[in-house]
Design a protein around this motif. Structure first.
Motif, mmCIF file in Angstrom:
data_model
loop_
_atom_site.group_PDB
_atom_site.id
_atom_site.type_symbol
_atom_site.label_atom_id
_atom_site.label_comp_id
_atom_site.label_asym_id
_atom_site.label_seq_id
_atom_site.Cartn_x
_atom_site.Cartn_y
_atom_site.Cartn_z
ATOM 1 N N ALA A 1 -13.065 0.631 -1.470
ATOM 2 C CA ALA A 1 -14.079 0.750 -0.415
ATOM 3 C C ALA A 1 -14.831 -0.545 -0.116
ATOM 4 N N THR A 2 -14.810 -1.504 -1.064
ATOM 5 C CA THR A 2 -15.496 -2.770 -0.765
ATOM 6 C C THR A 2 -14.538 -3.787 -0.152
ATOM 7 N N GLY A 3 -13.264 -3.398 0.023
ATOM 8 C CA GLY A 3 -12.265 -4.329 0.549
ATOM 9 C C GLY A 3 -12.263 -4.405 2.068
ATOM 10 N N ASN A 4 -11.291 -5.142 2.599
ATOM 11 C CA ASN A 4 -11.201 -5.372 4.051
ATOM 12 C C ASN A 4 -11.144 -4.067 4.827
ATOM 13 N N VAL A 5 -10.147 -3.245 4.507
ATOM 14 C CA VAL A 5 -9.930 -2.023 5.282
ATOM 15 C C VAL A 5 -10.907 -0.932 4.832
ATOM 16 N N GLY A 6 -11.089 -0.807 3.507
ATOM 17 C CA GLY A 6 -11.965 0.249 2.987
ATOM 18 C C GLY A 6 -13.369 0.183 3.557
ATOM 19 N N VAL B 1 -16.030 2.620 -5.832
ATOM 20 C CA VAL B 1 -16.346 1.194 -6.012
ATOM 21 C C VAL B 1 -16.275 0.809 -7.487
ATOM 22 N N HIS B 2 -15.929 -0.432 -7.709
ATOM 23 C CA HIS B 2 -15.866 -0.958 -9.070
ATOM 24 C C HIS B 2 -17.192 -0.786 -9.788
ATOM 25 N N SER B 3 -18.262 -1.166 -9.110
ATOM 26 C CA SER B 3 -19.581 -0.932 -9.690
ATOM 27 C C SER B 3 -20.512 -0.522 -8.551
ATOM 28 N N ASP C 1 -12.533 2.810 -11.238
ATOM 29 C CA ASP C 1 -11.779 1.656 -11.723
ATOM 30 C C ASP C 1 -10.375 2.146 -12.041
ATOM 31 N N PHE C 2 -9.392 1.653 -11.279
ATOM 32 C CA PHE C 2 -8.023 2.139 -11.441
ATOM 33 C C PHE C 2 -7.504 1.898 -12.862
ATOM 34 N N GLU C 3 -8.146 0.958 -13.567
ATOM 35 C CA GLU C 3 -7.696 0.682 -14.933
ATOM 36 C C GLU C 3 -8.445 1.511 -15.973
ATOM 37 N N TRP D 1 7.391 -2.814 -3.490
ATOM 38 C CA TRP D 1 6.324 -2.178 -4.283
ATOM 39 C C TRP D 1 5.679 -1.058 -3.480
ATOM 40 N N HIS D 2 5.395 -1.362 -2.216
ATOM 41 C CA HIS D 2 4.766 -0.330 -1.380
ATOM 42 C C HIS D 2 5.714 0.857 -1.180
ATOM 43 N N ARG D 3 6.999 0.539 -1.023
ATOM 44 C CA ARG D 3 7.970 1.623 -0.802
ATOM 45 C C ARG D 3 8.012 2.566 -2.016
ATOM 46 N N SER E 1 0.263 -8.147 9.268
ATOM 47 C CA SER E 1 -0.739 -9.039 8.650
ATOM 48 C C SER E 1 -2.093 -8.905 9.344
ATOM 49 N N PHE E 2 -3.141 -8.995 8.529
ATOM 50 C CA PHE E 2 -4.494 -8.819 9.057
ATOM 51 C C PHE E 2 -4.989 -10.124 9.695
ATOM 52 N N LEU E 3 -5.687 -10.007 10.829
ATOM 53 C CA LEU E 3 -6.359 -11.180 11.408
ATOM 54 C C LEU E 3 -7.408 -11.709 10.427
ATOM 55 N N GLN E 4 -7.972 -10.814 9.619
ATOM 56 C CA GLN E 4 -9.011 -11.218 8.658
ATOM 57 C C GLN E 4 -8.484 -12.212 7.629
ATOM 58 N N ASN E 5 -7.149 -12.321 7.482
ATOM 59 C CA ASN E 5 -6.616 -13.341 6.557
ATOM 60 C C ASN E 5 -7.076 -14.739 6.976
ATOM 61 N N PHE E 6 -7.302 -14.923 8.285
ATOM 62 C CA PHE E 6 -7.743 -16.249 8.757
ATOM 63 C C PHE E 6 -9.175 -16.558 8.300
HETATM 64 N N1 LIG Z 1 -3.787 -8.773 3.971
HETATM 65 C C1 LIG Z 1 -2.842 -8.387 4.773
HETATM 66 O O1 LIG Z 1 -2.487 -9.075 5.744
HETATM 67 C C2 LIG Z 1 -2.157 -7.061 4.541
HETATM 68 C C3 LIG Z 1 -1.248 -6.599 5.499
HETATM 69 C C4 LIG Z 1 -0.640 -5.349 5.309
HETATM 70 C C5 LIG Z 1 -0.930 -4.586 4.181
HETATM 71 N N2 LIG Z 1 -1.813 -5.082 3.257
HETATM 72 C C6 LIG Z 1 -2.087 -4.251 2.060
HETATM 73 O O2 LIG Z 1 -3.463 -3.914 2.045
HETATM 74 C C7 LIG Z 1 -3.846 -3.638 0.694
HETATM 75 C C8 LIG Z 1 -5.145 -4.348 0.407
HETATM 76 O O3 LIG Z 1 -6.124 -3.861 1.289
HETATM 77 P P1 LIG Z 1 -7.458 -4.686 1.569
HETATM 78 O O4 LIG Z 1 -7.108 -6.052 2.074
HETATM 79 O O5 LIG Z 1 -8.350 -3.817 2.359
HETATM 80 O O6 LIG Z 1 -8.002 -4.813 0.099
HETATM 81 P P2 LIG Z 1 -8.899 -5.983 -0.500
HETATM 82 O O7 LIG Z 1 -9.847 -6.511 0.515
HETATM 83 O O8 LIG Z 1 -8.012 -6.922 -1.243
HETATM 84 O O9 LIG Z 1 -9.754 -5.139 -1.519
HETATM 85 C C9 LIG Z 1 -9.206 -4.492 -2.616
HETATM 86 C C10 LIG Z 1 -10.131 -3.372 -2.997
HETATM 87 O O10 LIG Z 1 -9.643 -2.755 -4.179
HETATM 88 C C11 LIG Z 1 -10.679 -2.791 -5.144
HETATM 89 N N3 LIG Z 1 -10.095 -2.921 -6.472
HETATM 90 C C12 LIG Z 1 -9.425 -3.975 -6.990
HETATM 91 N N4 LIG Z 1 -9.048 -3.711 -8.253
HETATM 92 C C13 LIG Z 1 -9.503 -2.461 -8.525
HETATM 93 C C14 LIG Z 1 -9.460 -1.634 -9.658
HETATM 94 N N5 LIG Z 1 -8.876 -2.016 -10.804
HETATM 95 N N6 LIG Z 1 -10.064 -0.424 -9.598
HETATM 96 C C15 LIG Z 1 -10.688 -0.017 -8.480
HETATM 97 N N7 LIG Z 1 -10.768 -0.744 -7.350
HETATM 98 C C16 LIG Z 1 -10.176 -1.962 -7.385
HETATM 99 C C17 LIG Z 1 -11.548 -3.971 -4.799
HETATM 100 O O11 LIG Z 1 -12.821 -3.800 -5.375
HETATM 101 P P3 LIG Z 1 -13.670 -5.082 -5.877
HETATM 102 O O12 LIG Z 1 -13.974 -5.848 -4.635
HETATM 103 O O13 LIG Z 1 -14.867 -4.502 -6.518
HETATM 104 O O14 LIG Z 1 -12.764 -5.819 -6.817
HETATM 105 C C18 LIG Z 1 -11.549 -3.851 -3.285
HETATM 106 O O15 LIG Z 1 -12.449 -2.858 -2.865
HETATM 107 C C19 LIG Z 1 -2.707 -4.118 -0.189
HETATM 108 O O16 LIG Z 1 -1.972 -3.010 -0.611
HETATM 109 C C20 LIG Z 1 -1.867 -4.989 0.750
HETATM 110 O O17 LIG Z 1 -0.514 -5.017 0.384
HETATM 111 C C21 LIG Z 1 -2.436 -6.276 3.403
#
Ligand SMILES: NC(=O)c1ccc[n+]([C@@H]2O[C@H](COP(=O)([O-])OP(=O)(O)OC[C@H]3O[C@@H](n4cnc5c(N)ncnc54)[C@H](OP(=O)(O)O)[C@@H]3O)[C@@H](O)[C@H]2O)c1
Length: 292
Positions: A10-15, A33-35, A55-57, A120-122, A142-147
């Protein structure tokens, strides 16, 4: 009674965009969320969001996070343990008898043999399909946010984007649109989307030079694209794990060859709006491209 939707990553780009996108819908949003402290900024995007430690771990956190959840948006981070993480999350969703899983995958995950990231995704997609849970898959380009996340620093400091992409065109997508699609599916009839995989792209296929020009125009200063050899790109990633460097080079090779240029109508079909252009993205995120 409104449904409860769990957003993982949820704290990531899409979440985080999804937490925002769900704020004006009649649902309870639970953000994994992690914390809880780190997730606090999500309250600005959605004041009613419920934060839950996830925490997935640490499998014990999964049980608590999934309790009482109706639907889940499933994101795993870019790590070499993402398959295990994805499978564990699907098991938790099954144990909690959720009604729908919407999985964030990647464009081309279905391609054989494909690239490591796609494979991996498959593997997770297949695990989900075999789980018996109702599901839908999002396969964005690919995300525009990568830029911002990866090239932001060189854009701000040197007015330059260094990428080994040649003149390859890519139909980049804004994470805003991915989140809007996810929100639409997570609040729609479940059977309508069951078993469907949506390839999500932006409205244009752009060369990196064109992206640089759009960012430069929004920032009010020239941004140059420097086409670097793959070896230079590998060296620039020195220190990162080998699997990550190799995965990124595979991804770049696809883009360079023009295999990531396809445009699909799925964003507009699912949301009723055309996806954001690179010009809109650059304008909206102008501050991220200005020198400090
Ligand atoms: N970037 C691209 O261009 C692109 C394109 C297509 C598909 N994707 C796919 O999109 C996915 C990534 O999405 P995103 O960019 O939105 O993610 P992201 O911004 O990288 O964020 C990852 C999220 O997962 C959380 N996280 C990491 N480790 C964790 C754990 N052990 N337990 C619980 N939460 C954890 C992070 O929390 P913290 O911030 O607290 O660590 C963060 O909220 C990947 O599967 C990627 O293959 C990416």
């Amino acid at each position: 009674m409104p449904e409860t939707i769990l957003v993982t990553g949820a704290t990531g780009n899409v979440g985080s965009e999804l937490v925002r996108a769900l704020s004006n819908r009649d649902v309870h949003v639970r953000a994994g969320v992690h914390s809880v402290i780190k997730g606090d900024r999500l309250r600005h995007l959605n004041p009613d969001v419920q934060l839950v430690e996830l925490d997935f771990e640490r499998p014990e956190t999964l049980t608590v996070a999934f309790t009482g959840v109706d639907r889940v948006f499933l994101v795993t981070p870019f790590t070499d343990t993402q398959v295990q993480m994805g499978q564990q999350l699907i098991d938790a969703a099954k144990a909690a008898r959720v009604k729908q899983v919407v999985r964030l995958s990647v464009m081309g995950a279905e391609a054989e043999p494909g690239i490591q990231l796609g494979r991996w995704h498959r593997e997770v997609e297949r695990y989900l399909a075999q789980s018996g849970l109702p599901y839908a898959i999002l396969r964005p380009n690919s995300f525009l946010q990568n830029f911002i996340n990866y090239q932001g620093e060189s854009i701000r400091q040197q007015g330059a984007i260094y990428q080994p992409l040649g003149e390859g065109r890519i139909s980049y997508i804004d994470v805003f649109d991915i989140a809007e699609v996810a929100a639409a599916i997570l609040t729609d009839d479940i059977p309508k989307h069951h078993g469907r995989a949506y390839a999500l792209t932006g409205p244009q296929a752009l060369s990196t030079q064109e992206v640089a020009a759009a960012i430069g125009q929004a920032a009010g200063r020239p941004v140059q694209y420097v086409d670097v050899p793959e070896e230079t790109a590998r060296q620039a990633m020195q220190g990162a794990p080998q699997w990550m460097i190799d995965s990124m080079m595979e991804l770049h090779a696809l883009g360079r060859a023009g295999h990531a240029a396809g445009i699909t109508p799925d964003v507009e079909r699912l949301t009723g709006r055309r996806p954001r252009t690179v010009q809109e993205f650059a304008q909206e995120n102008r501050a991220a491209f200005l020198p400090a």
